[in-house]
Design an enzyme around this catalytic site. Sequence first.
Site, mmCIF file in Angstrom:
data_model
loop_
_atom_site.group_PDB
_atom_site.id
_atom_site.type_symbol
_atom_site.label_atom_id
_atom_site.label_comp_id
_atom_site.label_asym_id
_atom_site.label_seq_id
_atom_site.Cartn_x
_atom_site.Cartn_y
_atom_site.Cartn_z
ATOM 1 N N HIS A 1 86.971 20.505 -2.872
ATOM 2 C CA HIS A 1 85.860 19.479 -2.528
ATOM 3 C C HIS A 1 84.736 19.698 -2.958
ATOM 4 O O HIS A 1 83.967 18.663 -2.972
ATOM 5 C CB HIS A 1 85.856 19.618 -0.960
ATOM 6 C CG HIS A 1 86.770 18.999 -0.120
ATOM 7 N ND1 HIS A 1 87.223 17.284 -0.355
ATOM 8 C CD2 HIS A 1 87.702 19.262 0.672
ATOM 9 C CE1 HIS A 1 88.054 17.045 0.487
ATOM 10 N NE2 HIS A 1 88.601 17.789 1.086
ATOM 11 N N GLU B 1 89.115 23.471 0.081
ATOM 12 C CA GLU B 1 87.590 23.366 0.457
ATOM 13 C C GLU B 1 86.804 23.457 -0.732
ATOM 14 O O GLU B 1 85.817 22.820 -1.080
ATOM 15 C CB GLU B 1 87.263 24.109 1.703
ATOM 16 C CG GLU B 1 88.060 24.123 2.748
ATOM 17 C CD GLU B 1 87.897 22.651 3.491
ATOM 18 O OE1 GLU B 1 86.925 21.902 3.228
ATOM 19 O OE2 GLU B 1 89.093 22.234 3.589
ATOM 20 N N ALA C 1 89.145 23.558 8.226
ATOM 21 C CA ALA C 1 88.092 24.092 7.596
ATOM 22 C C ALA C 1 87.099 22.650 7.269
ATOM 23 O O ALA C 1 87.825 21.335 7.405
ATOM 24 C CB ALA C 1 88.335 24.464 6.295
#
Length: 867
Positions: free
Chosen positions: A316, A313, A279
Amino acid sequence: MPAENLTRDEARARAAVVAVESYDVTLDLTTGPETFGSTTVVRFTSPRPGESTFLDLIAPTVRRVLLNGTELDVAEVVADSRIRLDGLAERNEVVVEADCAYMNTGEGLHRFVDPVDDEVYLYSQFEVADSRRVFAVFEQPDLKAVFTFTVTAPAHWVVVSNSPEIGDPDPVPGGVNRNGGADEGTATWHFEPTPRISSYITAIVAGPYHHEHGELTSADGRVIPLGVFCRGSLATHLDTENILDITRAGFRFYEELFDFPYPFAKYDQLFVPEFNAGAMENAGAVTFLENYVFRSKVPEATVERRAVTILHELAHMWFGDLVTMRWWDDLWLNESFAEYASHLATAEATEWTSAWTTFSSLEKSWAYKQDQLPSTHPIAADIRDLEDVEVNFDGITYAKGASVLKQLVAWVGQEEFFAGVRTYFRTHQFSNTELRDLLTELEATSGRDLSAWSALWLEKSGVTLLRPQIESGEDGTITALAIRQEVPAAHPVQRPHRLVIGGYDLVDGKLVRTSRTKLDVDGELTEVPALVGTRRPDLLLLNDDDLAYAKVRLDERSLATALAHLDAFTDSLPRTLVWAAVWDATRDAETPARDYVDLVLGNIAHETDSTVVLVLLRQLATALDLYVSAEHRPATEKAAADTLWALAADAPAGSDTQLQLVKAFAGRAGTPEQLDTVAALLAGDTKLDGLSIDTDLRWELLAGLVAGGRAGAEEIDAQLAADPTATGQRAAAHARAAIPTAEAKAAAWSAVVEADTLPNALQAAAIAGFGRVHDRGLLRDYVARYFEALEPVWSDRTNEMAQNIVVGLFPTLLADDPSVDVLGATDAWLAAHPDAAPALRRLVAESRDGVARALAAQAADGRYIEH
């Protein structure tokens, strides 16, 4: 490619000259299948008027460049991947008009045509430095700016970017197309400006994507729209509610843990075709590997991995997108933190409460392997240029960094650690940082000076080995106990470790922890007086709870207990630590490979964690392919495949273990009888209760038959006709390359190495099939050709495509073949090419290490004594 490189020194120099305010990027995706129109307006200031700098752009045609209203000579200022800008003013505006190229490598703006319905799907992938393939940009993470995108595309498409759309797309009616039919027309999407972000996390995704939606309320009261996207032909397999449930759990967990609301306006998750990674954390528009849309039954390990990836993700969005590293030296700050946080969130906020077992089995084994390569590097790496960082998305940057963060949390305390992180986010939001910025906040909240800790753990390489030294009296009490820290000669660093020693005893047939001792290990030898005088347990486990980053060994009595009662652990984590200790000893040529094979085959049926089963089967394959001595390999492989089938037949009906064992058996079947069984499974003549031969499993069974010489092109074509999807095309490419004939291997080699037309996903499938052989002699002719091709491949292909070839086609399977001497050929190439690109030399040296390790393990297995 040297002409597309950028050094750290150049980036620092440019950052001293340029402060970027904004980009207005206008893209026209209706100009044809090869290129698209790109117009960029960049506004920036300069504290040094009169100086020069450059923009980055990789494009087949640059049509126009204006600097502060003055048209520049394109032929004069554009070279390689740069646009030179001379005579800067205090405030500057640059306009660049270009035709940029679609890619089929998973980099830049990737273009894919769905074979099911011929629809076109696009997505961007910009990390490390590929936004310059789509618009003109100062391509470095510390030159953050506000981005405003405007995109024209076919009217029936959807277009997604980092920010929400402004109103509805503006339609432009169609006319008559080139075939004389009606043209549907186009539409133009306008997107809100982003916050200040780095160019590598901007995103454009466009095509007739199927999309489903939800929402959540952020900690600050905002309603955050949620979107989940995939290709139309996969829509029936998209399990949106599960994806959104994990996403909402992650939002709640992170917003509370970080004490900072989600920093963007929306959150879309897009599953895109032919993606190179798992990803990518584009701000507000995360792209995922399309394999995470499950069209067939997959192991539970894969379902859990998707959940961890979703949470990785999402982490992040704060660590990486909100606060970003100044240069790629601190890439680990992004990836290690997201890796650590995602496993913490998975364990505490989802149904996968044993996520730390998964982390130990999958991530830490990756880290230990990477850290023993000759190319190992500090977690805080020395990244000189873009080529360095391209090969640095490795087990150090992700898994070792996350493991060391886990150790740091144990060292300073979890509350103190996250208190520092919260201050870090508040202080540095929408800006760039270096390692020292984070350590400053952690020191303030923990009261510890972390400079010495950082120097040992983050700025030095290598993994240490912890070995117990234990003595006991006749009455069974411990008379002496110490932990010896053995360090590699190349990296002789003694580090402090906070860890737990667990004592386990057999109680009613179960291995139960009866003692837990937490201590600090430092230096070559650490005495453990707290356990002297206590009863010696049946099993003593160093690094219980897996807090430390270190390989461990078991003492002789503990190892015997573990091997005899591996299935008796009541918890999955200590069992996994024992598995890891024996695997490390096998890789280090201390334990014969056939002992490890026996251990796996004798105990895997009792393993309860799907990811552990997945990892064990991979390690079993490595042991059989590379570590068992040549004279014993045929018999060991046959016996292993027979056992895998017997275990599959005995596994609970419909279980995860049953599915994984069947797949492993099909991958190793080689005798006529074993291939008969695979053929009968595929034909439906043999059935296992609960096992469905769905589309993906059908391909795996067919590939096993093809590699075994029992099926060929005709059967592959027939299965592809039944499954003419992108997944089917990849499976067919893999199977064709696995046909065990010289002609098939030559065709695969030509398609991958000599031609440059395969898209990234088909290239990877063909590479995997090429190396799938029972007769290794089919690969001998390609050893010399491999080394001859290295430099041309590295110079002519994009980084991603070149890495696939350099790593994927290295002739590791021929490690012990005296007729080709892979080790000697590798050494000869390295000696003859001292000036080859450092990243290329690194990849070749890493592969060489795998051969040397295989030869050492085979020698140890050759000394194996049956028992």
